[in-house]
Design an enzyme around this catalytic site. Structure first.
Site, PDB file in Angstrom:
ATOM      1  CB  SER A 138      -1.618 -10.426   0.975  1.00  0.00           C
ATOM      2  OG  SER A 138      -2.954 -10.630   1.391  1.00  0.00           O
ATOM      3  CD  GLN A 146      -9.409  -4.513  -6.084  1.00  0.00           C
ATOM      4  OE1 GLN A 146     -10.201  -5.017  -5.302  1.00  0.00           O
ATOM      5  NE2 GLN A 146      -8.333  -3.888  -5.657  1.00  0.00           N
ATOM      6  CG  HIS A 150      -1.870  -1.060   1.378  1.00  0.00           C
ATOM      7  ND1 HIS A 150      -1.759  -2.053   2.312  1.00  0.00           N
ATOM      8  CD2 HIS A 150      -2.998  -1.319   0.686  1.00  0.00           C
ATOM      9  CE1 HIS A 150      -2.789  -2.879   2.198  1.00  0.00           C
ATOM     10  NE2 HIS A 150      -3.549  -2.461   1.214  1.00  0.00           N
TER      11      HIS A 150
HETATM   12  O1  PAF Z   1      -8.036  -3.811  -2.849  1.00  0.00           O
HETATM   13  C1  PAF Z   1      -8.693  -3.388  -1.874  1.00  0.00           C
HETATM   14  O2  PAF Z   1      -8.168  -3.117  -0.804  1.00  0.00           O
HETATM   15  C2  PAF Z   1     -10.193  -3.211  -2.021  1.00  0.00           C
HETATM   16  O3  PAF Z   1     -10.737  -4.186  -2.849  1.00  0.00           O
HETATM   17  C3  PAF Z   1     -10.598  -1.800  -2.495  1.00  0.00           C
HETATM   18  C4  PAF Z   1     -10.075  -1.505  -3.878  1.00  0.00           C
HETATM   19  C5  PAF Z   1     -10.088  -0.759  -1.514  1.00  0.00           C
HETATM   20  C6  PAF Z   1     -12.129  -1.694  -2.547  1.00  0.00           C
HETATM   21  O4  PAF Z   1     -12.695  -1.936  -1.303  1.00  0.00           O
END
Ligand code: PAF
Length: 280
Positions: free
Chosen positions: A187, A155, A39
């Site tokens: 993760s 995603q 992140h």
């Molecule tokens: O990848 C994630 O953490 C989630 O799927 C997201 C994109 C924040 C949507 O809730």
């Protein structure tokens, strides 16, 4: 400096409107918290091309198909805010649930095509939940750029499709997966692995990496995938949910490699579901 944590859309709007009045470009990094170096790499990338950066933290109930998974999802807001402090984030938007799903909320954003198969086949409703919350977060934050990790490759494809289809004026940036030194993709779920399971976890990446090399070297796709599935199980995983070669651009299934392709997999390690993918 610790960024302000905003809980209400009205407070976020006041801030984004003042930033836009100054001509500032806003970037957003949507997250569910439990922040790790993956992140933080997205936040660093966001910081580079925008005057203002918002990190959203919202554990979105609508994308969990399994109530146990939702209950066990780590919630670590205080330490998340501490991790973001050195990264010069301008605001953390951690909305109260009713700011995302107000009373009577009745809209679902559903993206066909790229959400079929892979995780979409095994997690009913998951991508509808993701597409709905991401649409809201992009519109609420008024961001011009949004950053997502390639670790959640399907995603990323769903989000790219939805902003194209709905003309949401935001550029979607995919950033490379961040890995531990032994190859395990970072993760939030890794926190749930016991030390013994953590030692086995890199087998998933190892198998994908080896299969990508084999396919590039001309090994038939079916044989390479079979070998990779066996390697994941031999490495200590209890089940392989899927392990497939897909087009990197459309996620269409591939029986033979085309440029660019992607190998994607999900597998269970002691009840913890891990996903990973590599380019081919
Ligand atoms: O990848 C994630 O953490 C989630 O799927 C997201 C994109 C924040 C949507 O809730």
């Amino acid at each position: 400096m610790t960024a302000p944590i905003l809980r209400r859309l009205s407070d976020l709007r006041a801030l984004t409107e003042s930033w836009q009045a100054e001509g500032a470009r806003i970037a957003v990094v949507p997250t569910m918290g439990a922040l790790h170096a993956g992140h933080l790499s997205l936040v660093a990338a966001a910081r580079e091309g925008a005057e203002r950066v918002i990190v959203t933290i919202f554990v979105n109930p609508r994308q969990f198909d399994n109530p146990d998974d939702l209950a066990k999802y780590p919630r670590t807001e205080t330490s998340d805010a501490e991790k973001l402090a050195p990264l010069d984030v301008d605001a953390i938007y951690a909305p109260d649930p009713d700011q995302i799903y107000p009373e009577g909320f009745s809209t679902t954003v559903s993206v066909a095509g790229v959400s079929a198969g892979l995780c979409g086949a095994h997690r009913p409703g998951h991508f509808d939940g993701v597409a709905t919350v991401v649409s809201k977060l992009l519109l609420q934050t008024q961001a011009r750029r949004a950053f997502f990790g390639e670790k959640d490759y399907q995603q990323l494809m769903v989000v790219r499709r939805l902003v194209r289809d709905l003309d949401i004026p935001v550029e979607i940036i995919g950033c490379p997966t961040v890995r531990e030194s032994d190859g395990l993709a970072l993760s939030s779920r890794n926190q749930r692995l016991s030390p013994a399971m953590r030692a086995k976890a890199p087998a998933l990446f190892g198998a994908l990496d080896a299969a990508a090399g084999a396919i590039t070297a001309g090994v038939p796709v079916a044989a390479a995938l079979e070998e990779a599935r066996n390697a994941v199980l031999a490495g200590g995983y209890s089940a392989v949910e899927y392990l497939e070669l897909r087009s990197a651009a459309t996620l269409a299934p591939l029986a033979a490699p085309v440029e660019p392709a992607r190998l994607l997999a999900a597998a269970y390690l002691d009840g913890v579901r891990l996903i990973d993918n590599v380019p081919v």
